[in-house]
Design an enzyme around this catalytic site. Structure first.
Site, PDB file in Angstrom:
ATOM      1  N   LEU A 290      -6.277 -10.128  -7.046  1.00 53.63           N
ATOM      2  CA  LEU A 290      -5.712  -8.956  -7.727  1.00 53.63           C
ATOM      3  C   LEU A 290      -4.810  -9.366  -8.876  1.00 53.63           C
ATOM      4  O   LEU A 290      -4.613  -8.612  -9.825  1.00 53.63           O
ATOM      5  CB  LEU A 290      -4.907  -8.113  -6.732  1.00 53.63           C
ATOM      6  CG  LEU A 290      -5.703  -7.438  -5.609  1.00 53.63           C
ATOM      7  CD1 LEU A 290      -4.759  -6.810  -4.595  1.00 53.63           C
ATOM      8  CD2 LEU A 290      -6.641  -6.382  -6.182  1.00 53.63           C
ATOM      9  N   GLN A 292      -2.020 -12.937 -10.419  1.00 51.76           N
ATOM     10  CA  GLN A 292      -1.364 -14.215 -10.188  1.00 51.76           C
ATOM     11  C   GLN A 292      -0.048 -14.231 -10.944  1.00 51.76           C
ATOM     12  O   GLN A 292       0.018 -13.836 -12.105  1.00 51.76           O
ATOM     13  CB  GLN A 292      -2.256 -15.374 -10.647  1.00 51.76           C
ATOM     14  CG  GLN A 292      -1.637 -16.739 -10.396  1.00 51.76           C
ATOM     15  CD  GLN A 292      -2.639 -17.866 -10.616  1.00 51.76           C
ATOM     16  OE1 GLN A 292      -3.772 -17.627 -11.026  1.00 51.76           O
ATOM     17  NE2 GLN A 292      -2.230 -19.093 -10.339  1.00 51.76           N
ATOM     18  N   GLY A 293       1.009 -14.657 -10.267  1.00 49.79           N
ATOM     19  CA  GLY A 293       2.327 -14.714 -10.891  1.00 49.79           C
ATOM     20  C   GLY A 293       3.004 -16.032 -10.596  1.00 49.79           C
ATOM     21  O   GLY A 293       2.367 -17.004 -10.180  1.00 49.79           O
ATOM     22  N   PHE A 295       4.811 -16.835  -8.213  1.00 51.47           N
ATOM     23  CA  PHE A 295       4.955 -17.161  -6.798  1.00 51.47           C
ATOM     24  C   PHE A 295       3.613 -17.399  -6.102  1.00 51.47           C
ATOM     25  O   PHE A 295       3.583 -17.704  -4.921  1.00 51.47           O
ATOM     26  CB  PHE A 295       5.700 -16.032  -6.080  1.00 51.47           C
ATOM     27  CG  PHE A 295       7.039 -15.737  -6.682  1.00 51.47           C
ATOM     28  CD1 PHE A 295       8.074 -16.642  -6.574  1.00 51.47           C
ATOM     29  CD2 PHE A 295       7.260 -14.560  -7.373  1.00 51.47           C
ATOM     30  CE1 PHE A 295       9.316 -16.377  -7.125  1.00 51.47           C
ATOM     31  CE2 PHE A 295       8.494 -14.285  -7.935  1.00 51.47           C
ATOM     32  CZ  PHE A 295       9.525 -15.202  -7.809  1.00 51.47           C
ATOM     33  N   LYS A 297      -0.968 -16.499  -5.954  1.00 50.63           N
ATOM     34  CA  LYS A 297      -2.024 -15.507  -6.152  1.00 50.63           C
ATOM     35  C   LYS A 297      -1.928 -14.392  -5.114  1.00 50.63           C
ATOM     36  O   LYS A 297      -1.464 -14.602  -4.001  1.00 50.63           O
ATOM     37  CB  LYS A 297      -3.401 -16.164  -6.054  1.00 50.63           C
ATOM     38  CG  LYS A 297      -3.781 -17.023  -7.250  1.00 50.63           C
ATOM     39  CD  LYS A 297      -5.207 -17.536  -7.106  1.00 50.63           C
ATOM     40  CE  LYS A 297      -5.607 -18.368  -8.325  1.00 50.63           C
ATOM     41  NZ  LYS A 297      -6.996 -18.888  -8.207  1.00 50.63           N
ATOM     42  N   ASP A 411      11.783 -11.613 -11.582  1.00 49.58           N
ATOM     43  CA  ASP A 411      10.540 -11.513 -12.357  1.00 49.58           C
ATOM     44  C   ASP A 411      10.125 -10.051 -12.505  1.00 49.58           C
ATOM     45  O   ASP A 411       9.012  -9.665 -12.140  1.00 49.58           O
ATOM     46  CB  ASP A 411       9.430 -12.324 -11.690  1.00 49.58           C
ATOM     47  CG  ASP A 411       8.239 -12.562 -12.622  1.00 49.58           C
ATOM     48  OD1 ASP A 411       8.408 -12.401 -13.850  1.00 49.58           O
ATOM     49  OD2 ASP A 411       7.154 -12.912 -12.131  1.00 49.58           O
TER      50      ASP A 411
END
Length: 607
Positions: A290, A292-293, A295, A297, A411
């Site tokens: 969905l 990815q950031g 922290f 996936k 974030d």
């Protein structure tokens, strides 16, 4: 006759649910009995009809209160109000760690919808009320670390849905009803209790995770006949029961001499098996990603019961304290409950993996709805964008000002503000920085966040605070207004402003509002409201963190309170800054010209 029928229907509808007034009165009575200070639960206003906007309170779509979570609020030795029994739609009641005194009111047995009751770590006295046996939907009962006395009421044996009962560290005495040992997870330690039955014995390590009372009795009878038969039958029943219950291991707490079991109870948090999440995400397939950031996936998953979930697979999770430290911090995240915060429903830990499980958000994220919708899908209209801005602000306000300890997001961006089926804003990814920062102090020295959203002081010092979240929120507001990304190199074709913040500031100074607003809105917006949102965004993104408003002030400004005064101050300050910048620029230009006009020999100095 018809009149009588109508009257009966009206009265039945009145009795079928509790009015918002009655719910608010019951909650305010609870606040008073807990002796909350003026600063605590300050938004629980007796004159406000709808309690669904109050902090720590969650309601369903019919405005029925379903959850009240007040953990470690440090109230001043209050008591439990008997009026709480009015909240018949309540499903979760958490009041742990508040120094509550007195007894548990009998009226708590009226909470017929209750699935989780957590009164751990208080100073409760008297007996456990037998009316708890009326809570037929109860699954989690936690009364640990109090001063409760008397025996365990037999009425608890009728709670067929109970899967977790923790009564440890009280002054309870007498026999433990045998049927309670069939509950998957229980803890009766640090009391004066015995296991009961025909052959009383203390609750010690002899209590088996996989046997039952009938098998124990059979072993005793066989022992009378022959000592050898006891051993043989014991082995037989052990392996038989082990095979019989192989698919479902019960988690049992027992007294161990000189040692305290440090395992942690998680209320309604579910601990998932690795294989279960692996199957749910189709082996963590890339087609189920969905997003990815910073922290890790996030994968879309489908559990065996048909429930859709979002599974976050954390990266860089290792930290001192190992599994227990991770679990404690997961519990801290789970305590943050607000209608505008993404609710954690479970987790999974292995030697090499840490995963968090959340409900799947039907409308994905703000970033998706602004920039990635498919042709033909409806555009995020201005009304919804306003509601999203306010909802996200309330969620962040809760993290900063109502959580103890406070939680800094680190974030904040449009991709981390999710949207449920009603397009209600739900802030996700909060509390994750502590889970993944390796061997760090409470002030994170590693820059976490997304380019274009990171506050200047975070880049220069690596330190985060509530004001870095405010900066990120301001950028998100600009994304809502413009529909554009926080950083976009395609803008270099027409101007020098890669950053959305600089781009909007320039257009705002030039009074080009129509060039700021998202073209997808097709001029279907209220100009004054757009200007207001831009003003709030620019106040939130000031270079100096101390000049940015707190999130509680942001909420008030979005609701129309105090923005005009704050904006006027900012404009005056901005004029002064511009004048100072131009003065320095002229001085720099003059100095540059002077150097260029000097003779080359003078510049090179003596030889």
């Amino acid at each position: 006759m018809a009149l009588l029928i109508i009257t009966a229907l009206v009265f039945s509808s009145l009795w079928s649910s509790v009015s918002p007034d009655a719910q608010g009165d019951a909650l305010f009575a609870l606040r008073s009995s807990l002796r909350a200070s003026p600063e605590q639960l300050s938004d629980w206003n007796q004159n406000q009809v709808d309690p669904c906007t109050w902090s720590q309170v969650i309601c369903d779509d019919k405005k029925h209160v379903t959850s009240v979570t007040l953990s470690y609020m440090n109230f001043s030795s209050g008591t439990l109000s008997s009026g709480i029994g009015i909240l018949t739609t309540l499903k979760t009641l958490t009041l742990k760690g508040n120094g509550i005194m007195g007894g548990i009111p009998e009226s708590i047995g009226n909470l017929s919808s209750l699935t989780s009751l957590d009164l751990e770590d208080n100073h409760l006295t008297d007996r456990i009320p037998s009316t708890l046996g009326n809570l037929k939907n109860l699954q989690f009962l936690t009364l640990s670390r109090n001063n409760l006395n008397g025996s365990i009421p037999d009425s608890l044996t009728g709670l067929s849905k109970l899967i977790n009962i923790l009564l440890d560290s009280n002054n309870l005495s007498g026999e433990i009803p045998q049927s309670l040992f069939k509950i998957p997870k229980y803890n009766f330690t640090a009391n004066n209790l015995s296991c009961g039955g025909t052959f009383p014995q203390p609750c010690v390590t002899e209590s088996s995770p996989s046997g039952d009372s009938s098998s124990r009795k059979t072993g005793i009878i066989a022992g009378v006949v022959s000592g050898i038969a006891v051993i043989l039958l014991g082995f037989f029943f052990f392996f038989f029961c082990k095979d019989k219950h192989k698919g479902y291991k019960r988690d049992v707490f027992v007294d161990v001499a000189g040692e305290v079991d440090r395992r942690i109870a998680f209320g309604q948090l579910r601990r998932f098996a690795w294989r279960e999440l692996q199957l749910a995400t189709d082996e963590f397939s890339e087609k189920n990603v969905l997003g990815q950031g910073g922290f890790g996936k996030v994968y879309k998953g489908l559990l065996s019961d048909g429930t859709k979930v979002a599974v976050k697979r954390l990266t860089d999770f290792e930290r001192p304290g190992g599994d227990e430290a991770f679990q404690r911090e997961v519990e801290m995240i789970s305590v943050a409950v607000h209608r505008n915060l993404l609710r954690l429903i479970g987790f999974c830990t292995t030697q090499t993996e840490r995963l968090l499980v959340y409900p799947f958000m039907q409308n994905l994220s703000v970033a998706y709805c602004l920039r990635e919708i498919k042709p033909g899908d409806p555009v995020l209209d201005w009304f919804r964008r306003k509601q999203i801005a306010l909802g996200a602000a309330r969620g962040l306000e809760y993290l900063h000002e109502h959580c103890n300890p406070k939680i800094i997001h680190r974030d904040v961006k449009a991709a981390n503000v999710l949207l449920d089926e009603d397009f209600e804003a739900v802030v996700g990814d909060f509390g994750l920085a502590k889970l993944v920062d390796v061997r760090r102090t409470n002030v994170t020295t590693q820059v976490r966040g997304t380019m274009g959203h990171i506050a200047p002081e975070c880049i220069s010092t690596g330190k985060s605070s509530e004001k870095t979240d405010v900066f990120g929120y301001g950028i998100m507001l600009l994304e809502l207004v413009t529909g554009q990304r926080a950083i976009d190199f395609s803008r270099l074709e027409e101007e020098d402003d890669v950053l959305l913040l600089d781009h909007v500031k320039k257009l705002e100074r030039e009074k080009r509002l129509e060039d700021i607003v998202d073209k997808k809105l097709d001029e279907d917006y209220i100009k004054e409201e757009v200007e207001m949102m831009i003003q709030v965004a620019l106040l939130c993104t000031q270079a100096a963190p101390e000049e940015r408003p707190a999130m509680s002030e942001v909420v008030r400004m979005l609701e129309g309170e105090g923005l005009a005064e704050r904006w006027e101050e900012w404009q005056n300050l901005e004029v002064t800054r511009q004048e100072e910048f131009q003065r320095l620029q002229r001085r720099f230009d003059w100095g540059e010209d002077s150097i260029n006009n000097q003779d080359a020999i003078e510049l090179s100095g003596g030889r």
